[in-house]
Design a protein around this motif. Structure first.
Motif, PDB file in Angstrom:
ATOM      1  N   MET A   1       0.838  -1.215   0.000  1.00 42.06           N
ATOM      2  CA  MET A   1       0.000   0.000   0.000  1.00 42.06           C
ATOM      3  C   MET A   1       0.856   1.241   0.000  1.00 42.06           C
ATOM      4  SD  MET A   1      -3.281   0.706   0.356  1.00 42.06           S
ATOM      5  CE  MET A   1      -3.917   2.332   0.232  1.00 42.06           C
ATOM      6  N   PHE A   2       0.698   2.056  -1.003  1.00 50.46           N
ATOM      7  CA  PHE A   2       1.509   3.251  -1.113  1.00 50.46           C
ATOM      8  C   PHE A   2       0.994   4.328  -0.175  1.00 50.46           C
ATOM      9  CE2 PHE A   2       2.645   7.305  -2.972  1.00 50.46           C
ATOM     10  CZ  PHE A   2       3.992   7.111  -3.242  1.00 50.46           C
ATOM     11  N   ARG A   3       1.865   4.846   0.645  1.00 50.84           N
ATOM     12  CA  ARG A   3       1.413   5.826   1.621  1.00 50.84           C
ATOM     13  C   ARG A   3       1.815   7.249   1.232  1.00 50.84           C
ATOM     14  NH1 ARG A   3      -2.457   6.192   3.740  1.00 50.84           N
ATOM     15  NH2 ARG A   3      -3.462   4.388   4.612  1.00 50.84           N
ATOM     16  N   GLY A   4       2.760   7.309   0.355  1.00 56.13           N
ATOM     17  CA  GLY A   4       3.145   8.648  -0.105  1.00 56.13           C
ATOM     18  C   GLY A   4       4.082   9.361   0.854  1.00 56.13           C
ATOM     19  N   LEU A   5       4.829  10.271   0.281  1.00 56.79           N
ATOM     20  CA  LEU A   5       5.750  11.084   1.063  1.00 56.79           C
ATOM     21  C   LEU A   5       4.949  12.134   1.829  1.00 56.79           C
ATOM     22  CD1 LEU A   5       8.880  12.262   1.160  1.00 56.79           C
ATOM     23  CD2 LEU A   5       7.973  13.769  -0.575  1.00 56.79           C
ATOM     24  N   ARG A 214     -11.610  26.590   6.456  1.00 59.70           N
ATOM     25  CA  ARG A 214     -11.653  25.516   7.435  1.00 59.70           C
ATOM     26  C   ARG A 214     -12.115  26.038   8.797  1.00 59.70           C
ATOM     27  NH1 ARG A 214     -10.367  19.910   7.764  1.00 59.70           N
ATOM     28  NH2 ARG A 214     -10.072  20.121   5.537  1.00 59.70           N
ATOM     29  N   ARG A 241      -1.883  20.355   3.397  1.00 54.91           N
ATOM     30  CA  ARG A 241      -2.126  21.014   2.097  1.00 54.91           C
ATOM     31  C   ARG A 241      -1.251  22.249   1.945  1.00 54.91           C
ATOM     32  NH1 ARG A 241      -3.125  26.389   1.073  1.00 54.91           N
ATOM     33  NH2 ARG A 241      -3.340  26.476  -1.174  1.00 54.91           N
ATOM     34  N   THR A 245       1.376  22.563  -1.135  1.00 58.32           N
ATOM     35  CA  THR A 245       1.201  23.555  -2.197  1.00 58.32           C
ATOM     36  C   THR A 245       2.366  24.527  -2.221  1.00 58.32           C
ATOM     37  OG1 THR A 245      -1.178  23.363  -2.041  1.00 58.32           O
ATOM     38  CG2 THR A 245      -0.323  25.342  -3.063  1.00 58.32           C
ATOM     39  N   THR A 309     -21.339  22.908   4.090  1.00 56.49           N
ATOM     40  CA  THR A 309     -20.960  21.688   3.398  1.00 56.49           C
ATOM     41  C   THR A 309     -21.363  20.492   4.237  1.00 56.49           C
ATOM     42  OG1 THR A 309     -18.824  22.007   4.390  1.00 56.49           O
ATOM     43  CG2 THR A 309     -19.060  22.662   2.104  1.00 56.49           C
TER      44      THR A 309
ATOM     45  N   CYS B 382       4.317  12.238  -3.465  1.00 58.88           N
ATOM     46  CA  CYS B 382       3.401  12.535  -2.375  1.00 58.88           C
ATOM     47  C   CYS B 382       2.129  11.712  -2.424  1.00 58.88           C
ATOM     48  CB  CYS B 382       3.019  14.008  -2.374  1.00 58.88           C
ATOM     49  SG  CYS B 382       4.339  15.048  -1.809  1.00 58.88           S
ATOM     50  N   TYR B 383       1.592  11.512  -3.601  1.00 59.51           N
ATOM     51  CA  TYR B 383       0.262  10.898  -3.687  1.00 59.51           C
ATOM     52  C   TYR B 383       0.220   9.616  -4.494  1.00 59.51           C
ATOM     53  CZ  TYR B 383      -1.676  15.178  -1.747  1.00 59.51           C
ATOM     54  OH  TYR B 383      -1.975  16.225  -0.935  1.00 59.51           O
ATOM     55  N   VAL B 432      -4.469  19.131  -4.604  1.00 60.61           N
ATOM     56  CA  VAL B 432      -3.996  18.865  -3.251  1.00 60.61           C
ATOM     57  C   VAL B 432      -5.138  19.049  -2.265  1.00 60.61           C
ATOM     58  CG1 VAL B 432      -2.481  19.701  -1.421  1.00 60.61           C
ATOM     59  CG2 VAL B 432      -1.602  19.432  -3.739  1.00 60.61           C
ATOM     60  N   LEU B 433      -5.915  20.110  -2.432  1.00 64.92           N
ATOM     61  CA  LEU B 433      -7.051  20.350  -1.544  1.00 64.92           C
ATOM     62  C   LEU B 433      -8.013  19.170  -1.556  1.00 64.92           C
ATOM     63  CD1 LEU B 433      -7.874  24.092  -2.266  1.00 64.92           C
ATOM     64  CD2 LEU B 433      -7.531  23.083  -0.010  1.00 64.92           C
ATOM     65  N   GLU B 436      -6.334  16.011  -0.002  1.00 70.90           N
ATOM     66  CA  GLU B 436      -6.213  16.088   1.456  1.00 70.90           C
ATOM     67  C   GLU B 436      -7.561  15.825   2.120  1.00 70.90           C
ATOM     68  OE1 GLU B 436      -3.541  16.442   3.485  1.00 70.90           O
ATOM     69  OE2 GLU B 436      -2.370  16.157   1.655  1.00 70.90           O
ATOM     70  N   HIS B 437      -8.611  16.347   1.499  1.00 70.18           N
ATOM     71  CA  HIS B 437      -9.948  16.072   2.037  1.00 70.18           C
ATOM     72  C   HIS B 437     -10.255  14.573   1.952  1.00 70.18           C
ATOM     73  CE1 HIS B 437     -11.900  19.759   3.256  1.00 70.18           C
ATOM     74  NE2 HIS B 437     -11.329  20.398   2.235  1.00 70.18           N
ATOM     75  N   ARG B 439      -8.105  12.096   1.922  1.00 69.56           N
ATOM     76  CA  ARG B 439      -7.292  11.429   2.951  1.00 69.56           C
ATOM     77  C   ARG B 439      -7.977  11.517   4.313  1.00 69.56           C
ATOM     78  NH1 ARG B 439      -0.958  13.275   2.304  1.00 69.56           N
ATOM     79  NH2 ARG B 439      -0.362  11.630   0.854  1.00 69.56           N
ATOM     80  N   GLU B 440      -8.422  12.721   4.606  1.00 67.46           N
ATOM     81  CA  GLU B 440      -9.041  12.978   5.888  1.00 67.46           C
ATOM     82  C   GLU B 440     -10.289  12.104   6.072  1.00 67.46           C
ATOM     83  OE1 GLU B 440     -10.569  17.049   7.708  1.00 67.46           O
ATOM     84  OE2 GLU B 440      -8.894  17.317   6.340  1.00 67.46           O
ATOM     85  N   ARG B 443      -9.402   8.491   6.493  1.00 60.28           N
ATOM     86  CA  ARG B 443      -8.920   8.222   7.845  1.00 60.28           C
ATOM     87  C   ARG B 443     -10.073   8.173   8.838  1.00 60.28           C
ATOM     88  NH1 ARG B 443      -4.623  11.586   7.035  1.00 60.28           N
ATOM     89  NH2 ARG B 443      -5.665  13.255   8.158  1.00 60.28           N
ATOM     90  N   ARG B 446     -14.352   6.277   6.304  1.00 66.08           N
ATOM     91  CA  ARG B 446     -15.331   6.149   5.226  1.00 66.08           C
ATOM     92  C   ARG B 446     -14.880   5.139   4.181  1.00 66.08           C
ATOM     93  NH1 ARG B 446     -18.776  11.185   3.487  1.00 66.08           N
ATOM     94  NH2 ARG B 446     -19.005  12.247   5.481  1.00 66.08           N
ATOM     95  N   ARG B 458     -16.428  18.683  -0.493  1.00 65.41           N
ATOM     96  CA  ARG B 458     -15.978  19.591   0.572  1.00 65.41           C
ATOM     97  C   ARG B 458     -14.886  20.538   0.082  1.00 65.41           C
ATOM     98  NH1 ARG B 458     -14.414  16.901   5.945  1.00 65.41           N
ATOM     99  NH2 ARG B 458     -14.080  19.104   6.412  1.00 65.41           N
ATOM    100  N   LEU B 522      -9.393  -0.167  -0.470  1.00 61.30           N
ATOM    101  CA  LEU B 522      -8.660   0.845   0.280  1.00 61.30           C
ATOM    102  C   LEU B 522      -8.110   1.867  -0.709  1.00 61.30           C
ATOM    103  CD1 LEU B 522      -6.462  -0.961   2.951  1.00 61.30           C
ATOM    104  CD2 LEU B 522      -7.926   1.021   3.342  1.00 61.30           C
ATOM    105  N   LEU B 523      -8.054   3.104  -0.308  1.00 60.64           N
ATOM    106  CA  LEU B 523      -7.549   4.123  -1.224  1.00 60.64           C
ATOM    107  C   LEU B 523      -6.025   4.201  -1.147  1.00 60.64           C
ATOM    108  CD1 LEU B 523     -10.056   7.065  -0.862  1.00 60.64           C
ATOM    109  CD2 LEU B 523      -9.804   5.471  -2.753  1.00 60.64           C
ATOM    110  N   PRO B 524      -5.355   4.202  -2.260  1.00 55.24           N
ATOM    111  CA  PRO B 524      -3.883   4.323  -2.247  1.00 55.24           C
ATOM    112  C   PRO B 524      -3.472   5.781  -2.079  1.00 55.24           C
ATOM    113  CG  PRO B 524      -4.647   4.122  -4.475  1.00 55.24           C
ATOM    114  CD  PRO B 524      -5.869   4.119  -3.619  1.00 55.24           C
ATOM    115  N   ILE B 525      -3.880   6.380  -1.010  1.00 51.61           N
ATOM    116  CA  ILE B 525      -3.582   7.809  -0.875  1.00 51.61           C
ATOM    117  C   ILE B 525      -3.144   8.135   0.538  1.00 51.61           C
ATOM    118  CG2 ILE B 525      -6.013   8.346  -0.411  1.00 51.61           C
ATOM    119  CD1 ILE B 525      -5.507  10.969  -2.017  1.00 51.61           C
TER     120      ILE B 525
END
Lengths: 312, 525
Positions: A1-5, A214, A241, A245, A309, B382-383, B432-433, B436-437, B439-440, B443, B446, B458, B522-525
């Motif tokens: 499973m790739f977790r990424g940097l 947020r 993020r 970025t 949202t 990163c992803y 990225v936005l 990241e959402h 990923r969140e 976690r 979901r 979102r 599972l998401l590879p993220i």
């Protein structure tokens, strides 16, 4: 499973707000230093704003700067600066604005060409007369002011006035510190620099908006959480993020700095600084300032907002 | 949310295909483009002068001179009118935007007022008690005069530049009294500047041979004459030969219909031809003044003063001066194109040689490639797979950006390339936005589908807020900025628009397609 940097681990719980007083002091010191630098040392205005002549000449074989300098000084054109750049046959010649209005500038170029003689090729000639330079300066400042005002109005419409105020303070903070950098390093300040300043403003606000979004969301979600914790939570949630970025933008700008050529170097330095300080200010200035403005009641009165949202 | 209807998919793909088609002309050479069938798009991105080399000149029309000319003419008319009516006057002259004159005899003021009022409908006459009359030119007349002078100048400049063979020049009015001239691909702007800068007002005058030379040179020429510099290449260095010339214009360059460079006795000369009226006057002047010297005056300098050996009746003649071949060519060109109504001044010049322009393009390309590669690698690091998706969207983004610029004819400048590089850096922000959402949400426990769905929806408000603020800045930059600021604003604004499109639709299409195909646990993220 790739977790990424990961630049930052998930679920950070850094207490950003705890250090806000230290950061305010740092920011204040930076602003004061920038203003002092601007007042005492001043900006190194380029010919766009100061008027004058800039010539990029290429000589056959390595340029003999001292010979060229004495040839040009005999012309009595006022302050003349010669500088090698890039290759050793490339010479950048700057001559200050000539007394005697618009026609005098052109006359000076003609004299210079005559003095340097044949065998020199002119790669770039820029002549900006006194009238145009002052117009360009005011136009540039107008663009800067208009952009800041418009951005703030947008934030004010989309959020609440408290957010608008914090955003504009953060933005002015970034622009002043960038101007301080220009003064400190003696970077040439010209039209391209104005574009850089405006982009810094745009980038900084972009960053701030993401955190503010947020914060607003969390204000609705956690109605009883103390504001300080809520701000910490929001910054931590967006931290990954923000760093990602900023990192990609920095990568792109570093490429521009190293490979984009002489003309864009000043621009890239300013932007790199702008990204660093813009990221800093969205957390430590814009968000921390929210502590002092009563944003808590917004969530209370804003029970069913149209833009809400989905939250679990 | 995750459902992508068939027609939407087709639309997104069609947009991408169209973008590729519109971008394609940039990959071809000019010759290849001309060989294409006409229904294919052929517009390429316009390169700014800083990239292709060329000259940008901002000229100021000295409109005061036009008004001054008109007032001087009015002085002449008033003088002759009053003389004809035998009204005595004094202190006749230009005073600001008016001509003032004092009528000597109070009894004649009324008659003078009547006469002068009829002279020029654009003037308003005021009189005070001691017989002083003022004919004031109305502001409207001044503005019209100035505006006409700028229009006429544009026309003359166009004719002059067209004759030099510069390709695709831009000549446009800017503000009330300025003209912007852009000459792409020019490597020697000096000659063009010299051509544009000359008023090229040519007149023929008789040389005043009655004047006492010493007296005249000391600044006291006889009334009706003036001392003008004489251009003579054969004169010894340091000497400034001058000539006493009668002010009266015998024939003016306005009557010229043609001028050509040619040779006479082995030396370059300019031969010219007058229209009927000019030819007749030239014939009269030369018939009555055989043996005298005729001065040919260009912009206040005597370029040649030949002796009239015999009457010239054919309406044509030659100007022999100490010209080089190039000078004779340029003079002929100037005379053919006509004189400017007012002097022009270069108030801003930006010239870039083609070599430097090519260097800038190379540097910009290199920076773009290195920047893009760095961002692409970083995103994959990163992803992982999602980083790959983001990179695909980034590629579409850049393609769209360049296609938009090609089709709209936007100009790409060096700061514009900086804008593209920055767009590359920031374009991934929306992705990225979203990621990241996701990923969140993942976690938070979901399922992949629900996490992705929630992540996209979102992130949406944030993406819109963040990009719109930058877009506002970009638009204002374009409106208020000039030069490099504008070039930068163009690519930045287009970049933000295409970023919003790709982040919202292209990325989603990719992710949804992938989700349908693989149905991951599972998401590879």
């Amino acid at each position: 499973m790739f977790r990424g940097l990961r630049l930052v681990p998930p679920d950070t719980k850094i207490r950003f707000m705890a250090m806000h007083k230290v950061n305010f002091a740092i920011s204040l010191a930076m602003i004061v230093a920038s203003i002092l630098l601007f007042a005492v040392k001043g900006l190194n205005y380029g010919i766009d704003f100061k008027g004058g002549i800039l010539i990029e000449a290429r000589t056959q074989g390595p340029a003999d700067l001292s010979h060229m300098r004495s040839a040009l000084e005999n012309l009595e054109l006022g302050e003349v600066s010669l500088q090698n750049f890039g290759r050793d046959d490339d010479v950048l010649i700057r001559i200050e604005k000539q007394e005697g209005g618009e026609a005098a500038q052109q006359a000076a170029v003609a004299k210079l060409r005559e003095a340097l003689g044949p065998g020199v090729s002119y790669e770039r000639t820029e002549v900006v007369g006194p009238q145009v330079s002052s117009e360009l300066f005011w136009q540039g400042m107008l663009a800067l002011a208009a952009a800041i005002v418009a951005i703030v109005i947008y934030i004010w419409f989309r959020f609440e006035w408290q957010f608008g105020i914090c955003a504009v303070i953060a933005e002015v903070h970034d622009i002043i510190s960038a101007i301080g950098l220009f003064a400190l390093l003696g970077l040439e300040f010209n039209l391209t620099s104005v574009a850089a300043l405006l982009t810094i403003a745009g980038y900084s606000i972009n960053d701030t908006v993401v955190v503010f979004d947020r914060v607003r969301e969390n204000l609705r979600k956690y109605k009883t959480m103390p504001l300080r914790d809520l701000l910490d939570l929001s910054v931590n949630q967006t931290l990954s993020r923000t760093t990602l970025t900023s990192a990609t933008a920095l990568l792109a700008l570093l490429a521009l700095y190293f490979f984009g050529g002489e003309v864009l170097r000043g621009f890239s330095i300013a932007m790199i600084w702008g990204i660093v300080v813009g990221t800093y200010s969205s957390i430590f200035v814009a968000s921390a300032l929210l502590l002092y403005l009563n944003v808590r009641h917004i969530a209370a009165k804003d029970e069913v907002p149209a833009t809400q949202t989905q939250t679990p | 949310m995750l459902h992508f209807s068939r027609w939407k998919t087709v639309m997104v793909l069609a947009v991408c295909g169209l973008a590729a088609l519109l971008f394609a002309p940039n990959l071809l050479s000019r010759d290849q483009l001309e060989a294409l069938p006409s229904w294919l798009p052929t517009r390429q991105i316009t390169l700014g002068l800083d990239l292709q080399g060329g000259s940008h000149l901002l000229l100021q029309v000295e409109t005061e001179a036009v008004v001054r000319d008109r007032l001087d003419a009015l002085v002449d008319t008033i003088r002759s009118t009053l003389r004809e009516s035998r009204i005595r006057y004094r202190e006749l002259g230009v005073d600001g935007q008016a001509v003032a004159v004092t009528i000597a005899d109070p009894a004649e003021v009324e008659e003078a007022t009547k006469q002068l009022r009829a002279l020029d409908p654009d003037t308003a006459l005021t009189a005070d008690d001691d017989g002083r009359l003022r004919l004031e030119l109305s502001d409207k007349a001044v503005r019209e005069r100035e505006s006409a002078a700028v229009d006429q100048s544009i026309e003359i400049i166009r004719r002059r530049i067209d004759e030099t063979g510069v390709r695709e020049p831009t000549i446009q009015r800017q503000g009330a009294s300025r003209i912007l001239v852009q000459l792409p691909g020019l490597d020697d702007p000096q000659r063009i500047k010299a051509l544009i800068g000359k008023t090229a007002k040519m007149t023929f005058h008789l040389v005043d041979d009655t004047a006492d030379p010493a007296e005249a040179m000391n600044g006291r020429p006889p009334p009706g004459s003036e001392v003008l510099p004489l251009i003579d290449r054969r004169a010894p260095a340091g000497a400034e030969p001058r000539l006493v010339v009668r002010k009266r214009v015998m024939v003016s360059g306005e009557n010229l219909v043609d001028a050509e460079p040619s040779f006479s006795q082995g030396a370059p000369v300019v031969s010219f031809r007058f229209d009927a009226a000019g030819g007749k006057r030239f014939g009269d002047v030369t018939s009555h003044n055989v043996g005298k010297q005729l001065a040919i005056v260009l912009d206040g300098q005597v370029i040649s003063a030949p002796n009239i050996r015999e009457p010239i009746l054919g309406g044509s003649g030659i100007i022999s001066g100490s010209f080089t071949v190039a000078e004779a060519q340029d003079l002929a060109l100037l005379l053919r194109a006509g004189a400017l109504p007012a002097p022009l001044e270069v108030i801003e010049e930006r010239s870039v040689g083609p070599g430097l322009g090519a260097d800038s393009i190379a540097a910009g390309k290199l920076a773009s490639i290195v920047g893009t590669v760095a961002v692409v690698v970083f995103m994959v690091l990163c992803y992982g797979l999602f980083g790959l998706f983001a990179n695909l969207a980034l590629a579409v983004n850049i393609l769209l950006l360049l296609a938009c610029m090609s089709v709209l004819g936007a100009t790409l400048t060096l700061p514009g390339i900086a804008g593209i590089v920055l767009t590359v850096g920031m374009a991934v922000d929306s992705n990225v936005l979203i990621f990241e959402h996701i990923r969140e949400e993942a976690r938070a426990g979901r399922t992949p589908i629900s996490a992705i769905d929630a992540g996209f929806s979102r992130a949406m408000t944030t993406i819109i807020d963040a990009n719109l603020t930058t877009l506002i800045a970009g638009c204002l930059l374009y409106i208020f900025g000039s030069g490099p600021v504008r070039g930068f604003a163009v690519t930045l604004s287009f970049g933000i628009l295409t970023t919003m499109f790709t982040a919202v639709t292209v990325t989603r299409l990719i992710v949804v397609t992938w989700l349908r195909r693989t149905r991951p646990q599972l998401l590879p993220i």
